[in-house]
Design a protein around this motif. Structure first.
Motif, short mmCIF file in Angstrom:
data_model
loop_
_atom_site.label_atom_id
_atom_site.label_comp_id
_atom_site.label_asym_id
_atom_site.label_seq_id
_atom_site.Cartn_x
_atom_site.Cartn_y
_atom_site.Cartn_z
N VAL A 19 0.82 -1.22 0.00
CA VAL A 19 0.00 0.00 0.00
C VAL A 19 0.86 1.26 0.00
CG1 VAL A 19 -2.04 -1.05 1.03
CG2 VAL A 19 -0.27 -0.11 2.51
N SER A 23 -2.42 7.03 -2.78
CA SER A 23 -3.60 6.29 -2.31
C SER A 23 -4.51 5.86 -3.46
CB SER A 23 -4.38 7.12 -1.30
OG SER A 23 -4.85 8.31 -1.91
N LYS A 52 -7.40 -4.13 5.22
CA LYS A 52 -6.93 -3.64 3.92
C LYS A 52 -7.17 -4.73 2.87
CE LYS A 52 -3.06 -1.26 6.07
NZ LYS A 52 -1.61 -1.31 6.24
N SER A 54 -6.70 -4.86 -0.55
CA SER A 54 -6.14 -4.34 -1.80
C SER A 54 -6.51 -5.19 -3.00
CB SER A 54 -4.62 -4.25 -1.70
OG SER A 54 -4.22 -3.44 -0.65
#
Length: 164
Positions: A19, A23, A52, A54
């Protein structure tokens, strides 16, 4: 006797870099993957936790079958919440046949596994990450991953021309 028609498969491998950075990066990656329309996608350093997700953002709308190493490992490696793991996504159903934990004494904190999956077309897809290893750990780990994949290929009896 006629020859079977050749099948073209679009394969993309990409290090997501967890990450870090902008952003908007995962949305930008997703937009480009939608444009490229891969058949097989091998991703490294993808964080996929409750906090998270992703991978969900990256593959949104791609209509692929997805496996993250967290889905098939019996444990969560150290630092995977920070550095992520590997993932395979395919246009066709696939079956993970091997999850290799290539951690070594030179790099015990590396969270990435090598995934080997068979796509229902008789094709082996593999995803391995070799980045950010300690000096001296990269080459032995790479050799170990190649040997493990060769073993998986011969065990499956597929991919006679496939080279890891």
């Amino acid at each position: 006797m006629s020859r079977p028609k050749a099948m073209h498969v679009r394969v993309i491998t990409f290090n997501v870099w967890n990450v870090e950075g902008d952003s908007r990066r995962h949305q930008i990656i997703n937009k480009e993957l939608r444009r490229l329309k891969p058949d097989v996608l091998a991703l490294q350093e993808v964080i996929q936790t409750r906090e998270k997700a992703s991978l969900d953002t990256i593959v949104d709308g791609l209509d692929m079958h997805i496996t993250h190493q967290q889905d098939v490992q019996a444990f969560q490696p150290p630092y995977s919440d920070r550095y992520g793991g590997t993932a395979i996504a395919t246009r066709w159903p696939h079956r993970v046949v091997e999850v290799l934990d290539p951690r070594m004494p030179q790099a015990p904190d590396v969270p990435w596994a090598t995934l080997a999956a068979v796509v229902n077309l008789g094709m082996l897809a593999a995803c391995s990450s070799l980045r950010r290893l300690r000096p001296g750990a990269r080459l032995p780990r790479s050799r170990a991953s190649v040997m493990q994949l060769r073993s998986a290929i011969s065990t499956l009896g597929i991919g006679k021309t496939c080279r890891p």
